[in-house]
Design a protein around this motif. Structure first.
Motif, short mmCIF file in Angstrom:
data_model
loop_
_atom_site.label_atom_id
_atom_site.label_comp_id
_atom_site.label_asym_id
_atom_site.label_seq_id
_atom_site.Cartn_x
_atom_site.Cartn_y
_atom_site.Cartn_z
N ASP A 173 0.84 -1.20 0.00
CA ASP A 173 0.00 0.00 0.00
C ASP A 173 0.87 1.25 0.00
O ASP A 173 2.11 1.19 0.06
N ILE A 174 0.24 2.41 -0.06
CA ILE A 174 0.98 3.66 -0.22
C ILE A 174 1.87 3.97 0.98
O ILE A 174 2.92 4.59 0.83
N LYS A 178 5.90 4.75 0.78
CA LYS A 178 6.53 5.89 1.43
C LYS A 178 7.72 5.45 2.28
O LYS A 178 8.77 6.10 2.29
N TYR A 197 4.35 5.21 -7.40
CA TYR A 197 3.08 4.51 -7.21
C TYR A 197 2.43 4.19 -8.56
O TYR A 197 1.91 3.08 -8.77
N GLY A 202 2.78 -0.77 -6.45
CA GLY A 202 3.09 -1.50 -5.22
C GLY A 202 3.45 -2.95 -5.44
O GLY A 202 3.55 -3.71 -4.47
N TYR A 355 -4.77 7.15 -5.35
CA TYR A 355 -3.92 7.35 -4.19
C TYR A 355 -4.74 7.86 -3.01
O TYR A 355 -4.66 7.33 -1.89
N GLN A 358 -7.18 5.34 -1.58
CA GLN A 358 -6.51 4.40 -0.70
C GLN A 358 -6.14 5.05 0.63
O GLN A 358 -6.24 4.41 1.69
N LYS A 359 -5.74 6.30 0.59
CA LYS A 359 -5.39 7.01 1.82
C LYS A 359 -6.59 7.11 2.75
O LYS A 359 -6.49 6.89 3.96
N MET A 436 -0.19 14.72 -0.54
CA MET A 436 0.14 13.30 -0.52
C MET A 436 0.86 12.90 0.76
O MET A 436 0.77 11.77 1.21
#
Length: 436
Positions: A173-174, A178, A197, A202, A355, A358-359, A436
């Protein structure tokens, strides 16, 4: 690259392994190629009694010879004689598991269908007769989703309902992406994160490849993709042709159109001049490559349906690489790279929406997250997130450049949903690269 994430998966594998000391366990692990299934299984089995067998497309006799040596070395056991049939080898493994607990991993399990399709019946018969006295932790791992689904979920197949657990391995995942960028490219910008991304989605192998090449910016990633002998150029074919079989060209055409923003069934059918309902259904339900998108609050049976490719990398591959195979074949990589740069803002604009969806999902604050559009694609809203418990609705407009977002316009579009959201508090967000 060091091992990242997978804490939940490792915890589940440990739970299953501990359970196997009391009763035999059969686990199915499925995930697309390059997702990191094998690395996960090897990480889980470090320092523990285990056997790893990889099913290559070769003669059954040769496979058994290879497997016997692997088992002897992994479990420190002796075997005298010769095994030429997998059913005999599996029977021997199950006998060994009566006196000791160990993990047996069979990777690319679906390939037995090519080696000898009767192996599935043999496994079922031996499993049913010996599992009650066994302490085995048996893991069948596969990367061809449709075949694994058929082997274990088709009621006509011998291994139907035999599995005791299932694991579906997803991309990083994001938050993990990171973490990886922080470790290997600590000065990364939001633009770098978005490119990383967008191009990897991923998927562990793609992430690892870029890390090893020190490619973390948009331009360095594109240089890595568009070069001679690049892992990425043939990847869509490598991952999917075997899945699709003889109909692969039709599936590829449909995916290429969806990746190029032809996202409704009528649009696709008008271009291909054929009915595609069955193909879309299989792409969604058998192959898990696309998903239906309906406006949030759409009624059951609504025909307001769009499709999108769920995998970020495959969306990129079908939009830019597959579509320009002629240039790829004559190694005119710069031409295709220029096309990517020309359409980059539009391409990553949609990726930025994913993005932020998903966040919001990872925040755990919402019961439903989706998008909205009215008839004729009017009043489009990029993201709507609903918390039914607290009667809270969040509306978001997503653009690369925040200065181009008009929140007043967003509020006007959201007002068309006032009746459905009576009693809800409403929040309006302008989301861009800087968020982001």
């Amino acid at each position: 690259m060091k091992f990242y994430n997978r804490e939940k998966e490792l915890a589940e594998l440990q739970r299953i392994r501990e359970k196997s000391t009391q009763s035999a366990q059969m686990t199915i692990m499925v995930g697309r190629r390059r997702i990191g299934k094998t690395s996960l299984l090897k990480k889980d089995s470090e320092g523990k009694p285990s056997v790893y067998l990889f099913v290559a497309r070769k003669n059954e006799v040769l496979l058994c010879q290879e497997f016997v040596e692997t088992i002897k070395n992994s479990l420190q056991v002796n075997f005298f004689g010769e095994i030429t049939k997998f059913k005999d080898l599996f029977g021997w493994i199950m006998e060994l598991s009566e006196s000791r607990n160990f993990t047996l991993i069979i990777d690319e399990f679906q390939e037995f269908k090519t080696v000898n399709s009767s192996i599935f019946s043999d496994i079922q018969n031996i499993w049913d007769s010996k599992k009650s006295s066994s302490q085995i932790n048996l893991i069948f791992c596969g990367s061809i989703y449709s075949m694994m689904k058929d082997i274990f979920e088709n009621a006509k197949e011998p291994l139907f309902s035999r599995a005791t657990a299932r694991l579906y391995i997803k991309p990083f995942d994001i938050n993990v992406l990171k973490e990886i960028l922080t470790d290997y490219f600590p000065g990364y910008t939001p633009e770098d994160l978005l490119a990383f991304y967008a191009f990897t989605g991923g998927v562990a192998k793609y992430v690892e490849s870029l890390v090893e090449s020190n490619a973390f910016t948009r331009d360095s990633i594109l240089n890595e993709i568009f070069k001679e002998n690049s892992l990425f150029l043939e990847e869509g074919k490598n991952v999917l042709i075997e899945e699709f079989g003889k109909d692969y060209s039709t599936y590829f055409s449909i995916l290429s159109l969806i990746a190029s923003s032809k996202t409704s069934r009528p649009e696709i059918e008008s271009i291909l001049e054929m009915s595609v309902g069955g193909f879309l259904d299989k792409l969604e339900n058998d192959f898990s490559l696309i998903k239906k998108i309906k406006p949030i609050f759409a009624k059951q049976g609504s025909r307001q349906i769009k499709y999108e490719i769920t995998d970020n990398f495959l969306r990129f591959w079908f939009r830019f690489i597959y579509k320009n195979q002629s240039a790829i074949e004559i190694e005119n990589y710069q031409f295709v790279k220029d096309l990517v740069l020309q359409g980059y803002s539009t391409f990553v604009g949609k990726t930025l929406e994913r993005y932020f969806q998903q966040k919001l999902q990872l925040s755990g604050e919402f019961s439903e997250i989706g998008t909205y559009w009215g008839k004729g694609n009017q009043n489009e809203i990029d993201i709507i997130a609903i918390n039914e418990l607290n009667k809270r609705a969040v509306f978001a407009e997503v653009k690369l450049n925040k200065s181009k977002i008009n929140l007043e316009y967003l509020q006007n579009k959201a007002s068309t949903l006032d009746q459905k959201l009576s009693g809800y508090t409403k929040e309006f967000l302008a989301l861009s690269l800087e968020d982001m």
